[in-house]
Design a protein around this motif. Sequence first.
Motif, PDB file in Angstrom:
ATOM      1  N   VAL A  95      29.557  48.508  32.980  1.00  0.00           N
ATOM      2  CA  VAL A  95      29.971  47.269  32.335  1.00  0.00           C
ATOM      3  C   VAL A  95      30.800  46.483  33.334  1.00  0.00           C
ATOM      4  O   VAL A  95      31.861  46.924  33.772  1.00  0.00           O
ATOM      5  CB  VAL A  95      30.793  47.542  31.054  1.00  0.00           C
ATOM      6  CG1 VAL A  95      31.195  46.233  30.397  1.00  0.00           C
ATOM      7  CG2 VAL A  95      30.004  48.426  30.084  1.00  0.00           C
ATOM      8  N   VAL A  96      30.292  45.312  33.720  1.00  0.00           N
ATOM      9  CA  VAL A  96      30.993  44.451  34.660  1.00  0.00           C
ATOM     10  C   VAL A  96      31.843  43.475  33.847  1.00  0.00           C
ATOM     11  O   VAL A  96      31.319  42.635  33.113  1.00  0.00           O
ATOM     12  CB  VAL A  96      30.012  43.693  35.583  1.00  0.00           C
ATOM     13  CG1 VAL A  96      30.782  42.837  36.584  1.00  0.00           C
ATOM     14  CG2 VAL A  96      29.087  44.668  36.306  1.00  0.00           C
ATOM     15  N   ASP A  97      33.158  43.630  33.956  1.00  0.00           N
ATOM     16  CA  ASP A  97      34.104  42.769  33.248  1.00  0.00           C
ATOM     17  C   ASP A  97      34.317  41.507  34.084  1.00  0.00           C
ATOM     18  O   ASP A  97      34.932  41.544  35.146  1.00  0.00           O
ATOM     19  CB  ASP A  97      35.415  43.513  33.043  1.00  0.00           C
ATOM     20  CG  ASP A  97      36.470  42.699  32.322  1.00  0.00           C
ATOM     21  OD1 ASP A  97      36.195  41.541  31.933  1.00  0.00           O
ATOM     22  OD2 ASP A  97      37.586  43.222  32.156  1.00  0.00           O
ATOM     23  N   CYS A  98      33.788  40.396  33.582  1.00  0.00           N
ATOM     24  CA  CYS A  98      33.809  39.127  34.324  1.00  0.00           C
ATOM     25  C   CYS A  98      34.886  38.162  33.824  1.00  0.00           C
ATOM     26  O   CYS A  98      34.853  36.975  34.173  1.00  0.00           O
ATOM     27  CB  CYS A  98      32.440  38.461  34.216  1.00  0.00           C
ATOM     28  SG  CYS A  98      31.090  39.451  34.874  1.00  0.00           S
TER      29      CYS A  98
ATOM     30  N   SER B 298      33.314  39.989  25.131  1.00  0.00           N
ATOM     31  CA  SER B 298      34.531  40.570  25.685  1.00  0.00           C
ATOM     32  C   SER B 298      34.257  41.995  26.144  1.00  0.00           C
ATOM     33  O   SER B 298      33.265  42.613  25.741  1.00  0.00           O
ATOM     34  CB  SER B 298      35.646  40.586  24.631  1.00  0.00           C
ATOM     35  OG  SER B 298      35.319  41.517  23.607  1.00  0.00           O
ATOM     36  N   LEU B 299      35.163  42.526  26.934  1.00  0.00           N
ATOM     37  CA  LEU B 299      35.045  43.914  27.364  1.00  0.00           C
ATOM     38  C   LEU B 299      35.153  44.840  26.153  1.00  0.00           C
ATOM     39  O   LEU B 299      34.390  45.798  26.030  1.00  0.00           O
ATOM     40  CB  LEU B 299      36.122  44.249  28.395  1.00  0.00           C
ATOM     41  CG  LEU B 299      36.128  45.694  28.901  1.00  0.00           C
ATOM     42  CD1 LEU B 299      34.807  46.042  29.578  1.00  0.00           C
ATOM     43  CD2 LEU B 299      37.305  45.913  29.838  1.00  0.00           C
ATOM     44  N   GLY B 300      36.060  44.528  25.243  1.00  0.00           N
ATOM     45  CA  GLY B 300      36.203  45.339  24.041  1.00  0.00           C
ATOM     46  C   GLY B 300      34.922  45.414  23.239  1.00  0.00           C
ATOM     47  O   GLY B 300      34.543  46.481  22.744  1.00  0.00           O
ATOM     48  N   GLU B 301      34.253  44.269  23.102  1.00  0.00           N
ATOM     49  CA  GLU B 301      32.981  44.242  22.373  1.00  0.00           C
ATOM     50  C   GLU B 301      31.937  45.100  23.083  1.00  0.00           C
ATOM     51  O   GLU B 301      31.204  45.863  22.449  1.00  0.00           O
ATOM     52  CB  GLU B 301      32.479  42.807  22.251  1.00  0.00           C
ATOM     53  CG  GLU B 301      31.183  42.674  21.477  1.00  0.00           C
ATOM     54  CD  GLU B 301      30.685  41.246  21.423  1.00  0.00           C
ATOM     55  OE1 GLU B 301      29.505  41.022  21.775  1.00  0.00           O
ATOM     56  OE2 GLU B 301      31.472  40.353  21.040  1.00  0.00           O
ATOM     57  N   ALA B 302      31.883  45.008  24.398  1.00  0.00           N
ATOM     58  CA  ALA B 302      30.912  45.801  25.158  1.00  0.00           C
ATOM     59  C   ALA B 302      31.177  47.292  24.986  1.00  0.00           C
ATOM     60  O   ALA B 302      30.250  48.079  24.777  1.00  0.00           O
ATOM     61  CB  ALA B 302      30.974  45.422  26.634  1.00  0.00           C
ATOM     62  N   LEU B 303      32.435  47.685  25.052  1.00  0.00           N
ATOM     63  CA  LEU B 303      32.766  49.103  24.967  1.00  0.00           C
ATOM     64  C   LEU B 303      32.651  49.647  23.554  1.00  0.00           C
ATOM     65  O   LEU B 303      32.547  50.868  23.371  1.00  0.00           O
ATOM     66  CB  LEU B 303      34.165  49.348  25.535  1.00  0.00           C
ATOM     67  CG  LEU B 303      34.315  49.037  27.032  1.00  0.00           C
ATOM     68  CD1 LEU B 303      35.740  49.260  27.476  1.00  0.00           C
ATOM     69  CD2 LEU B 303      33.332  49.840  27.876  1.00  0.00           C
TER      70      LEU B 303
ATOM     71  N   LEU C 115      27.091  42.831  31.305  1.00  0.00           N
ATOM     72  CA  LEU C 115      28.111  41.846  31.669  1.00  0.00           C
ATOM     73  C   LEU C 115      28.978  41.524  30.468  1.00  0.00           C
ATOM     74  O   LEU C 115      28.461  41.307  29.363  1.00  0.00           O
ATOM     75  CB  LEU C 115      27.449  40.579  32.197  1.00  0.00           C
ATOM     76  CG  LEU C 115      26.454  40.768  33.344  1.00  0.00           C
ATOM     77  CD1 LEU C 115      25.829  39.430  33.725  1.00  0.00           C
ATOM     78  CD2 LEU C 115      27.117  41.419  34.542  1.00  0.00           C
ATOM     79  N   ALA C 116      30.283  41.462  30.679  1.00  0.00           N
ATOM     80  CA  ALA C 116      31.212  41.158  29.596  1.00  0.00           C
ATOM     81  C   ALA C 116      32.128  40.007  29.983  1.00  0.00           C
ATOM     82  O   ALA C 116      32.503  39.862  31.145  1.00  0.00           O
ATOM     83  CB  ALA C 116      32.055  42.390  29.262  1.00  0.00           C
ATOM     84  N   ALA C 117      32.472  39.194  29.004  1.00  0.00           N
ATOM     85  CA  ALA C 117      33.484  38.141  29.130  1.00  0.00           C
ATOM     86  C   ALA C 117      33.160  37.117  30.213  1.00  0.00           C
ATOM     87  O   ALA C 117      34.000  36.773  31.036  1.00  0.00           O
ATOM     88  CB  ALA C 117      34.871  38.755  29.363  1.00  0.00           C
ATOM     89  N   LEU C 118      31.936  36.616  30.205  1.00  0.00           N
ATOM     90  CA  LEU C 118      31.542  35.613  31.194  1.00  0.00           C
ATOM     91  C   LEU C 118      32.267  34.297  30.952  1.00  0.00           C
ATOM     92  O   LEU C 118      32.297  33.789  29.830  1.00  0.00           O
ATOM     93  CB  LEU C 118      30.038  35.367  31.126  1.00  0.00           C
ATOM     94  CG  LEU C 118      29.154  36.527  31.548  1.00  0.00           C
ATOM     95  CD1 LEU C 118      27.718  36.266  31.138  1.00  0.00           C
ATOM     96  CD2 LEU C 118      29.259  36.758  33.042  1.00  0.00           C
ATOM     97  N   ARG C 119      32.819  33.739  31.989  1.00  0.00           N
ATOM     98  CA  ARG C 119      33.398  32.391  31.909  1.00  0.00           C
ATOM     99  C   ARG C 119      32.242  31.390  31.861  1.00  0.00           C
ATOM    100  O   ARG C 119      31.146  31.661  32.358  1.00  0.00           O
ATOM    101  CB  ARG C 119      34.280  32.131  33.128  1.00  0.00           C
ATOM    102  CG  ARG C 119      35.568  32.909  33.076  1.00  0.00           C
ATOM    103  CD  ARG C 119      36.410  32.557  34.268  1.00  0.00           C
ATOM    104  NE  ARG C 119      37.753  33.086  34.083  1.00  0.00           N
ATOM    105  CZ  ARG C 119      38.813  32.575  34.643  1.00  0.00           C
ATOM    106  NH1 ARG C 119      38.719  31.543  35.453  1.00  0.00           N
ATOM    107  NH2 ARG C 119      39.990  33.113  34.436  1.00  0.00           N
TER     108      ARG C 119
END
Length: 131
Positions: free
Chosen positions: A62-65, A120-125, A95-99
């Motif tokens: 998971v790439v936190d962006c 968001s990262l939380g949603e991805a995890l 991919l998480a939290a893309l701007r």
Amino acid sequence: MVSGLDGRPGGSSDRRFTVEVRPGPEAGVVVVQVTGELDHDTAEPLRSALGNAVAGGARRIVVDCAELRFCDSTGLNVLLRARLAAQGGEARVELAALRPQVARMLAVTGAAAVFPRYASLGEALAVPRQE
């Protein structure tokens, strides 16, 4: 943490690109947090981190962006190549939290369609593990 400077003459610390890799909440999940501007001059730390995660047997990367301010075609290429390498081992790059500016680049190039994306990262995890 892996980091790199943009390498451009007159570059400053506010143009720093960093990559932090940490284990996710369950086995086989790796979180790769990127910060700054991802381009030709800064792509190597991310290329290395993603390659190591794939080689290390991660099932989900998971790439936190959330802090990724810019991504050019080189950065996109790094993500796409990592995705292909991960698929070869039956893993996924997400991919998480893309701007907005990064999300737009993915949409314009058509790459948005090939990556699972989360707000968001939380949603991805929170997504249940898929076998």
